[in-house]
Design an enzyme around this catalytic site. Structure first.
Site, PDB file in Angstrom:
ATOM      1  N   THR A 186       0.785  -1.162  -0.158  1.00 14.86           N
ATOM      2  CA  THR A 186       0.010   0.042  -0.102  1.00 14.86           C
ATOM      3  C   THR A 186       0.986   1.155   0.074  1.00 14.86           C
ATOM      4  OG1 THR A 186       0.114   0.128   2.428  1.00 14.86           O
ATOM      5  CG2 THR A 186      -1.913  -1.127   1.292  1.00 14.86           C
ATOM      6  N   GLU A 331      -5.936  -3.532  -0.956  1.00 12.61           N
ATOM      7  CA  GLU A 331      -6.300  -4.648  -0.128  1.00 12.61           C
ATOM      8  C   GLU A 331      -7.488  -5.521  -0.864  1.00 12.61           C
ATOM      9  OE1 GLU A 331      -5.586  -1.666   0.906  1.00 12.61           O
ATOM     10  OE2 GLU A 331      -4.720  -1.742   2.755  1.00 12.61           O
ATOM     11  N   TRP A 444     -20.991  16.133   8.854  1.00 12.78           N
ATOM     12  CA  TRP A 444     -19.847  16.030   8.087  1.00 12.78           C
ATOM     13  C   TRP A 444     -20.219  16.583   6.632  1.00 12.78           C
ATOM     14  CZ3 TRP A 444     -18.596  10.074   8.412  1.00 12.78           C
ATOM     15  CH2 TRP A 444     -18.298   9.846   9.611  1.00 12.78           C
TER      16      TRP A 444
HETATM   17  P1  ADP Z   1      -3.789   4.040  -1.149  1.00  8.24           P
HETATM   18  O1  ADP Z   1      -4.165   5.281  -1.818  1.00  8.24           O
HETATM   19  O2  ADP Z   1      -4.212   4.349   0.292  1.00  8.24           O
HETATM   20  O3  ADP Z   1      -2.435   3.675  -1.242  1.00  8.24           O
HETATM   21  P2  ADP Z   1      -5.172   2.371  -2.778  1.00  8.24           P
HETATM   22  O4  ADP Z   1      -4.496   2.646  -4.154  1.00  8.24           O
HETATM   23  O5  ADP Z   1      -5.550   0.947  -2.682  1.00  8.24           O
HETATM   24  O6  ADP Z   1      -4.501   2.893  -1.699  1.00  8.24           O
HETATM   25  O7  ADP Z   1      -6.493   3.378  -3.072  1.00  8.24           O
HETATM   26  C1  ADP Z   1      -7.759   2.844  -2.222  1.00  8.24           C
HETATM   27  C2  ADP Z   1      -8.565   4.175  -1.805  1.00  8.24           C
HETATM   28  O8  ADP Z   1      -8.484   5.051  -3.038  1.00  8.24           O
HETATM   29  C3  ADP Z   1      -9.957   3.828  -1.580  1.00  8.24           C
HETATM   30  O9  ADP Z   1      -9.888   3.525  -0.228  1.00  8.24           O
HETATM   31  C4  ADP Z   1     -10.396   5.002  -1.734  1.00  8.24           C
HETATM   32  O10 ADP Z   1     -10.289   6.014  -0.726  1.00  8.24           O
HETATM   33  C5  ADP Z   1      -9.854   5.541  -3.001  1.00  8.24           C
HETATM   34  N1  ADP Z   1     -10.627   5.244  -4.227  1.00  8.24           N
HETATM   35  C6  ADP Z   1     -10.299   4.534  -5.064  1.00  8.24           C
HETATM   36  N2  ADP Z   1     -11.234   4.361  -6.221  1.00  8.24           N
HETATM   37  C7  ADP Z   1     -12.215   5.470  -5.907  1.00  8.24           C
HETATM   38  C8  ADP Z   1     -13.269   6.051  -6.482  1.00  8.24           C
HETATM   39  N3  ADP Z   1     -13.733   5.584  -7.592  1.00  8.24           N
HETATM   40  N4  ADP Z   1     -13.597   7.242  -5.924  1.00  8.24           N
HETATM   41  C9  ADP Z   1     -13.263   7.695  -4.764  1.00  8.24           C
HETATM   42  N5  ADP Z   1     -11.990   7.134  -4.009  1.00  8.24           N
HETATM   43  C10 ADP Z   1     -11.531   6.093  -4.514  1.00  8.24           C
END
Ligand code: ADP
Length: 542
Positions: A186, A331, A444
């Site tokens: 991550t 994840e 919120w």
């Molecule tokens: P990180 O950015 O934590 O390294 P990831 O690349 O796995 O990890 O990103 C996951 C996160 O990205 C999600 O939990 C969410 O917050 C955000 N995310 C992914 N796709 C979308 C989407 N289509 N709209 C809004 N948020 C998104």
């Protein structure tokens, strides 16, 4: 009584053997780091993946040993995906946009034995190699004659010289489908990055899931260009789903600017693409500036962060391209939901359809979800009540690599850290990440809602809404804006743009114009950095 059906394990080697046999002449096209366009086929990728497997055996790598990659999207990276995992080792994709220190930390944590890298990342490897304590073999993903003589990296070999003498025959081993296949960290916006260790079973089930018509829906009649990197959650699983369905793949390499991506889409007759919103912003700007249209592309998957409704509308109305808004995370392998209309939506007018299409979509079978209140009580699917989003299923993490961070699950469910609503039709809408949400006077405010409205303003290139501490309201929203080159926009005009679009108390208290918003290694806005930068900022009247 058990069923009486065969029980062959779901293995990644099966995917490439299937593609090599049934789609042997289907092309894999790659723009190489060298700048040229390279063409190969599933038959050749299969043969060279077997050469990789033989080469790994020759190095004496054990079952489950990790092989790191630091590479763009390209055919050699694809061969490693199959050769490494297929032979029972674990392909560990490292994000090259990380700093050399972070690369060292991750390679050491993963205990990578081999590290394969594109020549564009030679400077990172030069800075990192002596501190990577477990790496015994360094492989440059290039031809033998492209390898510089004096890199200082001990035993460095070119990929072509490494696999060149190996046999194209290999008996793929059969083993427990729950064995580890791929490792991805991550991005670690909080604390050290954590490893997510995918299995063969989870990878194949996810590939089936995303290939379904109401997910990404890819087939042997498609040509897919994944802009999303193979180091970002395995390019969202597309390299596996493409082999499963015999889809032609086009890899853009390092050239991700609007012009290069557009030219590749047109030249290779791409039908579908996939990437984060920031990439599509560059592409749309290029199309607008040059008055261009797509001749073959009909859909594009956008996810990784919220896709602004203005972008979904522009793709549909100006370019006849359907955006498949998707949500997921590292994840989750990563796909959880994809937005496609249901039969009953087809009768709606385009404006009403857009109201559905801007959501993150419906669950793919295999990714169960629920929303809960702070006490863990399940909340209704009414499209209005928002709560913490939890997921479970066979391609969702059960524990991080080496048990880092303890047990991540709550009663068997994985808390995503996202806040969302779900409507009666099962459409998920992410309102925020729990750490980005703005808590004003007990209510919120969705930072995503504010940003979506801001970027619909013609003078705005990028916008981030962050919480600023407030003596009366705890927190109030502030908008950080990057203007489009040459555009005029005042604070007052920006604030006026929110009138009638948000309740008064949801409108930001202030607007700050900046040259750039920091982007993370996967192209997402780093709001934690902005919060840090503006932590002492005083809002007007506060
Ligand atoms: P990180 O950015 O934590 O390294 P990831 O690349 O796995 O990890 O990103 C996951 C996160 O990205 C999600 O939990 C969410 O917050 C955000 N995310 C992914 N796709 C979308 C989407 N289509 N709209 C809004 N948020 C998104």
């Amino acid at each position: 009584m058990l069923g009486l059906m065969q029980d062959s394990p779901l293995l990644i080697s099966g995917l490439i053997e299937f593609a090599a046999r049934h789609h042997h002449d289907t092309e894999i096209v790659s723009r190489r780091v060298e700048g040229d366009l390279h063409r190969t086929t599933y038959a050749q990728v299969g043969a060279r993946a077997r050469q990789v497997a033989n080469a790994l055996d020759r190095l004496g790598l054990a079952f489950s040993d990790r092989v790191g990659t630091l590479a763009w999207n390209g055919y050699r990276h694809l061969e490693l995906y199959y050769g490494v995992s297929g032979s029972g080792r674990v392909v560990h994709t490292i994000n090259p946009r990380l700093s050399p220190e972070q690369v060292v930390w991750i390679a050491n944590h993963a205990e990578d034995q081999v590290l394969c890298f594109d020549m564009s990342f030679l400077p990172i490897i030069k800075a990192a190699w002596s501190k990577c304590t477990t790496v015994k073999h360094w492989i440059a993903l290039c031809d033998a004659d492209a390898l510089p003589a004096d890199t200082g990296i001990p035993g460095l070999r070119s990929y072509e010289a490494w696999i060149g003498g190996e046999s194209e025959q290999y008996a793929w081993p059969s083993f427990d489908e729950r064995s580890a296949a791929a490792l991805c960290y991550t991005s670690g916006t909080t604390g050290n990055p954590k490893g997510v260790l995918y299995s063969h079973r989870s990878t194949l089930l996810h590939a089936w899931g995303i290939a379904l018509p109401d997910s990404l829906g890819i087939s042997a009649r498609d040509c897919v260009l994944p802009v999303v990197p193979m180091f970002h959650v395995n390019a969202w699983g597309l390299p596996y789903a493409a082999a499963m369905t015999g889809t032609k793949l086009v890899f853009p390499g390092a050239a991700l600017d609007g012009k290069s991506v557009y030219e590749l889409i047109e030249a290779e007759k791409v039908t579908m693409s996939a990437g984060v919103p920031t990439v599509w912003l560059m592409l749309l700007n290029h199309l607008k500036a040059n008055d261009l249209q797509f001749s073959t592309m009909t859909r594009t998957v956008i996810g990784g962060s919220a896709c602004p409704p203005a972008m979904i509308k522009s793709f549909r109305d100006d370019y006849d391209v359907t955006v498949l808004h998707a949500w997921g995370m590292t994840e989750m392998s990563p796909v959880g939901t994809v937005c496609k209309l249901k039969l009953k939506h087809l009768e709606m007018d385009p404006a009403a359809q857009l109201g559905v299409l801007i959501k993150q979509g419906r669950s793919v079978f295999g990714a169960e979800m629920k929303i809960v209140d702070p006490d863990g009580r399940e909340l209704p699917w009414d499209g209005a009540t928002s709560g913490d989003l939890l997921v479970r299923g066979p391609w969702i993490v059960s524990s991080y690599f080496k048990g880092e961070g303890g047990d991540p699950l709550v009663d068997g469910w994985f808390p995503t850290g996202d806040v969302a609503t779900i409507d009666p039709d099962g459409f998920l809408q992410i309102t925020d990440r729990s750490k980005d949400v703005i808590k004003s006077g007990g209510e919120w405010i969705s930072s995503i809602d504010v940003e979506n409205i801001a970027v619909a303003h013609p003078a705005v290139a990028m916008a981030a809404c962050i919480a600023i501490a407030h003596p009366k309201w705890d927190e109030r929203p502030m908008l950080v804006v990057v203007k489009k080159p040459g555009a005029e926009l005042s604070r007052e005009a920006m604030l006026a743009h929110f009138e009638g679009k948000l309740a008064k108390w949801q409108v930001p208290d202030d607007v700050v114009f900046v040259e750039a918003i920091p982007l993370g290694a996967t192209g997402k806005m780093q709001k934690n950095k902005l919060r840090e930068q503006f932590k002492d900022y005083r809002l007007p009247g506060a």
